[in-house]
Design a protein around this motif. Structure first.
Motif, short mmCIF file in Angstrom:
data_model
loop_
_atom_site.label_atom_id
_atom_site.label_comp_id
_atom_site.label_asym_id
_atom_site.label_seq_id
_atom_site.Cartn_x
_atom_site.Cartn_y
_atom_site.Cartn_z
N LYS A 24 0.84 -1.15 -0.02
CA LYS A 24 -0.04 0.16 0.00
C LYS A 24 0.80 1.29 -0.02
O LYS A 24 0.42 2.42 -0.55
CB LYS A 24 -1.08 0.07 1.31
N ASP A 25 2.23 1.31 0.69
CA ASP A 25 2.91 2.18 0.49
C ASP A 25 4.41 2.07 0.61
O ASP A 25 4.74 1.04 1.00
CB ASP A 25 2.44 3.52 1.78
N PHE A 26 5.24 3.11 0.28
CA PHE A 26 6.59 2.82 0.23
C PHE A 26 7.18 4.00 0.68
O PHE A 26 6.91 5.25 -0.05
CB PHE A 26 6.98 2.23 -1.13
N ILE A 27 8.20 4.01 1.52
CA ILE A 27 8.96 5.18 1.95
C ILE A 27 10.42 5.12 1.52
O ILE A 27 10.91 3.93 1.87
CB ILE A 27 8.84 5.51 3.52
N THR A 62 7.65 9.43 0.12
CA THR A 62 6.52 8.72 0.40
C THR A 62 5.62 8.48 -0.58
O THR A 62 5.29 9.41 -1.07
CB THR A 62 5.76 9.07 1.78
N ILE A 63 5.18 7.35 -1.09
CA ILE A 63 4.32 6.93 -2.02
C ILE A 63 3.17 6.11 -1.58
O ILE A 63 3.45 4.96 -0.78
CB ILE A 63 5.18 6.04 -3.24
N VAL A 64 2.11 6.64 -1.82
CA VAL A 64 0.80 5.71 -1.01
C VAL A 64 -0.25 5.56 -2.06
O VAL A 64 -0.40 6.66 -2.90
CB VAL A 64 0.34 6.81 -0.17
N ALA A 65 -0.70 4.36 -2.06
CA ALA A 65 -1.79 3.98 -2.87
C ALA A 65 -3.00 4.43 -2.34
O ALA A 65 -3.01 4.55 -1.03
CB ALA A 65 -1.79 2.62 -3.13
N SER A 66 -4.10 4.71 -2.85
CA SER A 66 -5.39 5.27 -2.38
C SER A 66 -6.50 4.57 -3.24
O SER A 66 -6.26 4.31 -4.33
CB SER A 66 -5.45 6.59 -2.25
N TYR A 70 -3.33 -0.52 -5.49
CA TYR A 70 -2.19 -1.18 -4.61
C TYR A 70 -0.93 -1.17 -5.59
O TYR A 70 -1.12 -1.11 -6.78
CB TYR A 70 -2.35 -2.58 -3.89
N ILE A 71 -0.08 -1.05 -5.05
CA ILE A 71 1.42 -0.86 -5.57
C ILE A 71 2.08 -2.27 -5.83
O ILE A 71 2.04 -3.06 -5.15
CB ILE A 71 2.51 -0.04 -4.86
N SER A 91 4.86 -0.77 3.50
CA SER A 91 3.66 -1.12 4.58
C SER A 91 2.52 -1.66 3.65
O SER A 91 2.47 -1.35 2.46
CB SER A 91 3.16 0.09 5.10
#
Length: 128
Positions: A24-27, A62-66, A70-71, A91
């Motif tokens: 869902k997200d990547f920092i 920070t890259i976040v899917a919404s 999903y990534i 995450s």
């Protein structure tokens, strides 16, 4: 802390993914880079790209899917390179459940056995 470094001193191209899974997200924090990095984010329903300026010190991104996305992968291409990638964080990771994989294998095996039975029924029987 996690760290990705290059053997030749400059990270130029890096792809992060979970084989067969998603997140869902990547920092990320590419440290001590020059120029910019081209970032490609592959989502379940689209691909997004953008350029990201690098500099000395920390460069947290920070890259976040919404919205149900999903990534699948994140690729960072930096022609000038950067020293290393510190503290990468993923995450919301999702990989296929072992029970789902087992169920799929049982289904494939069942299809294979069914096909073999049909072949046997259709084979001519030699009589003497």
């Amino acid at each position: 802390q996690a760290k990705v470094a290059s053997t030749d001193g400059a990270v130029n191209n890096l792809t992060m993914s979970i084989p067969g899974g998603s997140f869902k997200d990547f920092i990320l924090n590419p440290e001590d880079g020059s120029g910019s990095a081209h970032v490609t984010v592959v989502l379940n329903d689209a691909t997004a790209t953008f350029d990201y300026d690098l500099g000395n010190g920390n460069n947290f991104l920070t890259i976040v899917a919404s919205n149900g996305e999903y990534i699948l992968s994140v690729t960072v291409d930096a022609a000038g390179g950067f020293k290393d990638l510190k503290q990468p964080r993923i995450s919301g990771a999702a990989a296929p459940e072992p029970s789902t994989i087992a169920l799929a294998l049982v289904g494939v095996a069942g299809l294979g056995l069914g096909g073999l039975r049909r072949l046997r029924r259709r084979s001519p029987v030699a009589t003497a």
